[in-house]
Design a protein around this motif. Structure first.
Motif, short mmCIF file in Angstrom:
data_model
loop_
_atom_site.label_atom_id
_atom_site.label_comp_id
_atom_site.label_asym_id
_atom_site.label_seq_id
_atom_site.Cartn_x
_atom_site.Cartn_y
_atom_site.Cartn_z
N LYS A 38 0.80 -1.22 0.00
CA LYS A 38 0.00 0.00 0.00
C LYS A 38 0.84 1.27 0.00
CE LYS A 38 -4.00 -2.10 2.32
NZ LYS A 38 -4.90 -2.04 3.51
N ARG A 39 2.03 1.19 0.58
CA ARG A 39 2.89 2.37 0.66
C ARG A 39 4.30 2.03 0.14
NH1 ARG A 39 1.12 6.52 3.72
NH2 ARG A 39 3.23 7.12 4.33
N PRO A 40 4.45 1.81 -1.15
CA PRO A 40 5.76 1.44 -1.70
C PRO A 40 6.79 2.54 -1.50
CG PRO A 40 4.22 2.03 -3.45
CD PRO A 40 3.41 1.94 -2.20
N TYR A 41 7.95 2.15 -0.98
CA TYR A 41 8.96 3.17 -0.69
C TYR A 41 9.59 3.73 -1.97
CZ TYR A 41 12.49 -0.55 -1.28
OH TYR A 41 13.29 -1.56 -1.78
N GLY A 42 9.50 2.99 -3.08
CA GLY A 42 10.01 3.51 -4.34
C GLY A 42 9.22 4.70 -4.84
N TYR A 43 7.98 4.84 -4.35
CA TYR A 43 7.13 5.97 -4.72
C TYR A 43 7.36 7.16 -3.81
CZ TYR A 43 4.21 3.24 -7.97
OH TYR A 43 3.74 2.50 -9.03
N ARG A 44 8.28 7.02 -2.87
CA ARG A 44 8.56 8.10 -1.91
C ARG A 44 10.03 8.50 -1.91
NH1 ARG A 44 6.15 6.36 3.72
NH2 ARG A 44 6.88 4.30 3.11
N GLY A 45 10.70 8.25 -3.02
CA GLY A 45 12.08 8.71 -3.18
C GLY A 45 13.12 7.92 -2.42
N LEU A 46 12.79 6.69 -2.00
CA LEU A 46 13.74 5.90 -1.20
C LEU A 46 14.35 4.74 -1.98
CD1 LEU A 46 11.72 5.80 2.15
CD2 LEU A 46 13.66 7.28 1.56
N GLY A 47 14.12 4.71 -3.28
CA GLY A 47 14.65 3.61 -4.08
C GLY A 47 16.16 3.56 -4.09
N GLU A 48 16.79 4.70 -4.30
CA GLU A 48 18.25 4.73 -4.39
C GLU A 48 18.94 4.30 -3.08
OE1 GLU A 48 16.95 6.99 -7.93
OE2 GLU A 48 16.28 6.75 -5.85
N PRO A 49 18.50 4.78 -1.91
CA PRO A 49 19.13 4.29 -0.68
C PRO A 49 18.99 2.77 -0.52
CG PRO A 49 17.91 6.29 -0.23
CD PRO A 49 17.57 5.90 -1.64
N ALA A 50 17.83 2.23 -0.89
CA ALA A 50 17.63 0.78 -0.79
C ALA A 50 18.55 0.03 -1.75
CB ALA A 50 16.17 0.43 -1.08
N VAL A 51 18.73 0.56 -2.96
CA VAL A 51 19.63 -0.07 -3.93
C VAL A 51 21.06 -0.05 -3.41
CG1 VAL A 51 20.71 0.26 -6.19
CG2 VAL A 51 18.22 0.28 -5.98
N PHE A 52 21.46 1.06 -2.82
CA PHE A 52 22.82 1.16 -2.27
C PHE A 52 23.07 0.06 -1.24
CE2 PHE A 52 25.95 2.74 0.79
CZ PHE A 52 27.00 3.06 -0.05
N VAL A 53 22.07 -0.18 -0.41
CA VAL A 53 22.21 -1.19 0.65
C VAL A 53 22.14 -2.60 0.09
CG1 VAL A 53 21.16 -2.15 2.73
CG2 VAL A 53 21.34 0.33 2.47
#
Length: 291
Positions: free
Chosen positions: A134-149
């Motif tokens: 319901k609240r995908p973090y990729g839709y809130r600008g957090l995709g790049e930090p997750a990819v880095f990790v």
């Protein structure tokens, strides 16, 4: 029914360096530290590939059912193009995650490092909730930090660990440029889609920052990995081998800084993948020689 070629396209082959490079670099660390175990490295590679393809299918499914992919400038999407049903793509995504889980469990059993189960579960959850839920973090600008990790720190350190069964500073340090190069793939992908994503309500980091700042971010993700490698030279001189890959960064950086938009950025994704692969192979060789 989608054709085999369409399923392959839906797996987004150009993103596979995100899975391959971290394992190669982590294995380079393991070789340098005298702990290389070939079959564990291969299992780690298949785990990473399964997760990458799984997240691609999961993204296809989640964006497709939301209608985000109805107006695309990039490669085709299975659900958005109606080539496959949402259920078929969902099954493909879950199947990939299942393969990654089973192979990862094998590595846990042979190392007896049960805490790795939590890391693996977090990686699968991150893959799904990037655009799922319901609240995908990729839709809130957090995709790049997750990819880095999860396409930098976790696979590089994890690959080295399952072979050497120890954590080292070399693996953590080596994961930084790998994570940044993985981020650069997502940055240029989101820069390409910044217009359609904004209209669809998908607030990626590119949408949040705006196109111009996103271009600067892309350049940083391309340049900083070389700076990190050079900073390692006093301790690991062969890390300087990555400079041989530097010319591959020139064309994509020029294209991005030329204010290219939409389809003009599709080639940049491929060029970024080539740079990522070349950097990763050279970096792995340098790490293997020195440690």
């Amino acid at each position: 029914m989608a054709t085999p070629a369409q399923w392959i396209a839906g797996a987004r082959p150009r993103t596979l360096p995100n899975a391959i490079v971290p394992v190669v670099v982590g294995t380079g660390v393991a070789i340098g530290e005298g702990g290389f175990v070939w079959w564990r490295a291969i299992l780690a590679l298949f785990v990473a590939l399964s997760l990458q393809i799984g997240v691609n299918y999961a993204n296809d499914y989640s964006d497709g059912i939301r209608g985000t992919d109805d107006q695309r400038v990039g490669p085709m999407r299975l659900v958005g193009s109606r080539a496959a049903t949402p259920r078929e793509v969902l099954i493909a995504a879950l199947g990939c995650f299942a393969v990654a889980a089973v192979l990862g469990l094998v590595l846990v059993l042979v190392t007896q490092a049960w805490w790795v189960l939590l890391v693996g579960a977090a990686a699968i959850a991150a893959a799904w909730f990037y655009t799922g839920g319901k609240r995908p973090y990729g839709y809130r600008g957090l995709g790049e930090p997750a990819v880095f990790v999860f396409f930098g720190i976790v696979p590089v350190v994890g690959t080295a660990y399952v072979q050497t069964e120890s954590l080292s500073w070399a693996a953590f340090l080596a994961s930084i440029p790998v994570g940044l190069l993985s981020c650069s793939m997502l940055v240029v992908n989101n820069l390409r889609d910044v217009g359609t994503d904004g209209q669809a309500g998908k607030r990626t980091l590119a949408v949040v920052l705006g196109a111009e700042r996103t271009r600067t971010l892309y350049v940083a993700c391309q340049v900083v990995p070389f700076v990190v490698a050079l900073a390692m030279v006093p301790i690991t001189p062969w890390a300087a081998l990555v400079l041989l890959a530097a010319p591959l960064a020139i064309t994509p950086i020029r294209t991005v800084l030329s204010k290219a938009v939409g389809p003009a950025l599709i080639a940049v994704l491929q060029q970024t993948g080539k740079l990522q692969m070349a950097y990763g192979l050279l970096f792995a060789v340098g790490l293997a020689i020195i440690f």
